[in-house]
Design a protein around this motif. Structure first.
Motif, mmCIF file in Angstrom:
data_model
loop_
_atom_site.group_PDB
_atom_site.id
_atom_site.type_symbol
_atom_site.label_atom_id
_atom_site.label_comp_id
_atom_site.label_asym_id
_atom_site.label_seq_id
_atom_site.Cartn_x
_atom_site.Cartn_y
_atom_site.Cartn_z
ATOM 1 N N ASN A 50 0.834 -1.251 0.040
ATOM 2 C CA ASN A 50 0.133 0.151 -0.029
ATOM 3 C C ASN A 50 0.694 1.168 -0.014
ATOM 4 O O ASN A 50 0.595 2.353 -0.592
ATOM 5 N N VAL A 51 1.999 1.149 0.634
ATOM 6 C CA VAL A 51 2.991 2.357 0.804
ATOM 7 C C VAL A 51 3.673 2.515 -0.542
ATOM 8 O O VAL A 51 3.614 3.734 -1.223
ATOM 9 N N ALA A 52 4.052 1.626 -1.424
ATOM 10 C CA ALA A 52 4.454 1.562 -2.583
ATOM 11 C C ALA A 52 3.096 2.329 -3.689
ATOM 12 O O ALA A 52 3.691 3.135 -4.450
ATOM 13 N N ILE A 82 7.441 6.900 -18.680
ATOM 14 C CA ILE A 82 7.984 5.690 -18.784
ATOM 15 C C ILE A 82 8.165 4.936 -17.529
ATOM 16 O O ILE A 82 7.979 3.999 -16.926
ATOM 17 N N ARG A 83 8.980 5.655 -16.333
ATOM 18 C CA ARG A 83 9.254 5.232 -15.161
ATOM 19 C C ARG A 83 8.134 5.065 -14.189
ATOM 20 O O ARG A 83 8.157 3.948 -13.556
ATOM 21 N N LEU A 84 6.956 5.923 -14.050
ATOM 22 C CA LEU A 84 6.060 5.526 -13.503
ATOM 23 C C LEU A 84 5.172 4.550 -14.117
ATOM 24 O O LEU A 84 4.826 3.495 -13.245
ATOM 25 N N VAL A 85 5.071 4.199 -15.253
ATOM 26 C CA VAL A 85 4.430 3.160 -16.009
ATOM 27 C C VAL A 85 5.091 1.739 -15.455
ATOM 28 O O VAL A 85 4.451 0.722 -15.026
ATOM 29 N N ARG A 86 6.473 1.873 -15.390
ATOM 30 C CA ARG A 86 7.176 0.712 -15.260
ATOM 31 C C ARG A 86 7.113 0.357 -13.603
ATOM 32 O O ARG A 86 6.916 -0.695 -13.406
ATOM 33 N N GLY A 136 1.234 6.623 -6.803
ATOM 34 C CA GLY A 136 0.068 7.316 -6.891
ATOM 35 C C GLY A 136 0.203 8.990 -6.614
ATOM 36 O O GLY A 136 -0.098 9.772 -7.431
ATOM 37 N N LEU A 137 0.895 9.245 -5.701
ATOM 38 C CA LEU A 137 1.510 10.693 -5.484
ATOM 39 C C LEU A 137 2.217 11.184 -6.613
ATOM 40 O O LEU A 137 2.017 12.255 -6.859
ATOM 41 N N TYR A 138 3.250 10.302 -7.093
ATOM 42 C CA TYR A 138 3.760 10.843 -8.453
ATOM 43 C C TYR A 138 3.014 10.916 -9.437
ATOM 44 O O TYR A 138 3.059 11.951 -10.019
ATOM 45 N N ALA A 139 2.106 10.546 -9.651
ATOM 46 C CA ALA A 139 1.230 10.528 -10.677
ATOM 47 C C ALA A 139 0.303 11.601 -10.611
ATOM 48 O O ALA A 139 0.090 12.422 -11.580
ATOM 49 N N ALA A 140 -0.068 11.696 -9.426
ATOM 50 C CA ALA A 140 -0.705 12.986 -8.964
ATOM 51 C C ALA A 140 -0.005 14.372 -9.174
ATOM 52 O O ALA A 140 -0.731 15.213 -9.509
#
Length: 120
Positions: free
Chosen positions: A17-19, A98-102, A24-28
């Motif tokens: 959940n932390v990961a 790309i890094r977020l999707v990976r 999610g915070l990065y995506a937001a």
């Protein structure tokens, strides 16, 4: 086992959940730029707890994404005064996605991020 110490499955679930929260915070941050700061602080705070689990690689990957992304952004800003920064800024944006999707794909498959220290 001590009743206060979480069971391994429960601890893994919490770290999972932390990961997800960090990713999610990065995506937001595309909508609310400051959330990436909250994400990197959370990653730093929980990385030691994740030692020995697959989620350690997720948090390391997120921390490296933040610092490399910050460096790319600063260089892009400086180069924008000579006209090259916009190209580097676009590259940095694509690199971040790309890094977020990976990271999300590895999280979804319940596996570690392979070689979290690499650039891509």
């Amino acid at each position: 086992m001590d009743p206060v110490t979480p069971q391994p499955r429960e601890a893994d679930s919490r770290l999972r959940n932390v990961a997800l929260a960090v990713h999610g915070l990065y995506a937001a941050s595309f909508l609310l730029g400051v959330t990436v700061l909250v994400g990197v602080v959370l990653a730093y705070m929980k990385r030691a707890d994740a030692a020995g689990t697959i989620y350690h690689s997720h948090l390391t990957y997120a921390i490296r994404t933040f610092w490399i992304g910050l460096a790319l952004s600063v260089v892009s800003f400086v180069l924008s005064f000579v006209g090259l920064g916009f190209l580097l800024g676009f590259f940095a944006l694509v690199w971040f996605v790309i890094r977020l999707v990976r990271a999300f794909l590895a999280w979804n498959d319940r596996r570690a991020v392979e070689r979290p220290e690499r650039f891509f």
